[in-house]
Write an enzyme that holds these catalytic residues in place. Sequence first.
Site, short mmCIF file in Angstrom:
data_model
loop_
_atom_site.label_atom_id
_atom_site.label_comp_id
_atom_site.label_asym_id
_atom_site.label_seq_id
_atom_site.Cartn_x
_atom_site.Cartn_y
_atom_site.Cartn_z
N LYS A 94 -3.45 -30.22 27.92
CA LYS A 94 -4.24 -30.62 26.76
C LYS A 94 -4.44 -32.14 26.66
O LYS A 94 -5.30 -32.60 25.92
CB LYS A 94 -3.64 -30.06 25.47
C1 LIG Z 1 0.52 -23.42 26.24
C2 LIG Z 1 -0.96 -23.22 26.26
N1 LIG Z 1 -1.47 -22.34 27.11
C3 LIG Z 1 -2.80 -22.08 27.14
C4 LIG Z 1 -3.67 -22.72 26.29
C5 LIG Z 1 -5.14 -22.37 26.34
O1 LIG Z 1 -5.98 -23.43 26.75
P1 LIG Z 1 -7.41 -23.61 26.15
O2 LIG Z 1 -7.25 -24.00 24.70
O3 LIG Z 1 -8.04 -24.70 26.94
O4 LIG Z 1 -8.15 -22.32 26.26
C6 LIG Z 1 -3.17 -23.65 25.40
C7 LIG Z 1 -4.05 -24.31 24.45
O5 LIG Z 1 -3.71 -24.59 23.32
C8 LIG Z 1 -1.78 -23.92 25.38
O6 LIG Z 1 -1.25 -24.81 24.53
#
Ligand SMILES: Cc1ncc(COP(=O)(O)O)c(C=O)c1O
Length: 324
Positions: free
Chosen positions: A43
């Site tokens: 992120k």
């Molecule tokens: C631990 C974790 N995995 C997966 C995701 C999913 O990513 P995206 O928000 O880009 O779809 C996030 C997003 O908040 C996350 O914090």
Amino acid sequence: MILNNITEAIGNTPMVYLNNTVDGIPAKVAAKVEYFNPGNSIKDRMALNMILKAEEEGKLKPGGTIIEGTSGNTGMGLALVAIARGYKCIFTTTDKQSKEKVDILRAVGAKVEVCPTAVAPEDPRSYYSRAQTLSEEIENSVYLNQYFNLANQEAHYMTTGPEIWKQTEGKITHLVVGVGTGGTISGTAKYLKEQNPDVKIIGVDTYGSTLKEYHETGKIDESAIYPYITEGIGEDIIPSNIDFSLIDKFVKVTDQDGALATRELAEREGMFVGYSCGSALCGVRQIKDELKETDLVVVVFHDHGSRYVGKVYNDDWLKEKNFI
Ligand SMILES: Cc1ncc(COP(=O)(O)O)c(C=O)c1O
């Protein structure tokens, strides 16, 4: 080379083959290991881009306050960029998130408001609504809104996608990604499909979320929505950052399977990853019958295990949840 500040360490993360957790999968599987980012998660990439875009658009002025609803990882990324660029941060999050995640955000100078999970998104107590209200009350503040801010997916179009294409020398055949806001899957998929439209894009969803059903029917299935334990993936809203047209299919993973696979990655690959990474590995296992020996599957591992030591990495917690 010496970097000017911590934000310059974002991106260019390694890719590593999985060796011991892919039994019965005919293809090679490589993980894009995003905990190497300075905030220990993918992120950081979109946090930087959302802030740069807000500056460009004049929404964020010197000394301003960044407001966001975040389960932790986006907050960490935003906090690091905010420190480097001179902003304050206020985050709203839910009471389902690891306490470690909240403590870590406070450690990097952010204010954090914990909101109830079990309320509808439009409820004034929800973490979405509280972020909106705070941004209206606080002067010189901006609510970045990662779900609907397209600078999120753009970050992955500009960085994650090109990195994977280059690291695999264009040989990637399948991309498997956990989906929350959809920024990672949509931006990365857009870039990869532009290079090779045949790359298959598989979204990983959880039970309790409606993303898979929405992809298949175009409708929010209220009966599919209920509280679940996996953190970071699955939604009860449809974020505009998810470009469903780029996703070939969704698979769903249970809280238990995701948790146990996370432990396997730590024990058998030496990758101390977060909970959604185990879910992503289960996603790869679910498509094994579609894979050939010559395929190269890339699975994105979003974050680090340090944020889950009191949960997935704690045997008492696993027993309490009846996972072992
Ligand atoms: C631990 C974790 N995995 C997966 C995701 C999913 O990513 P995206 O928000 O880009 O779809 C996030 C997003 O908040 C996350 O914090």
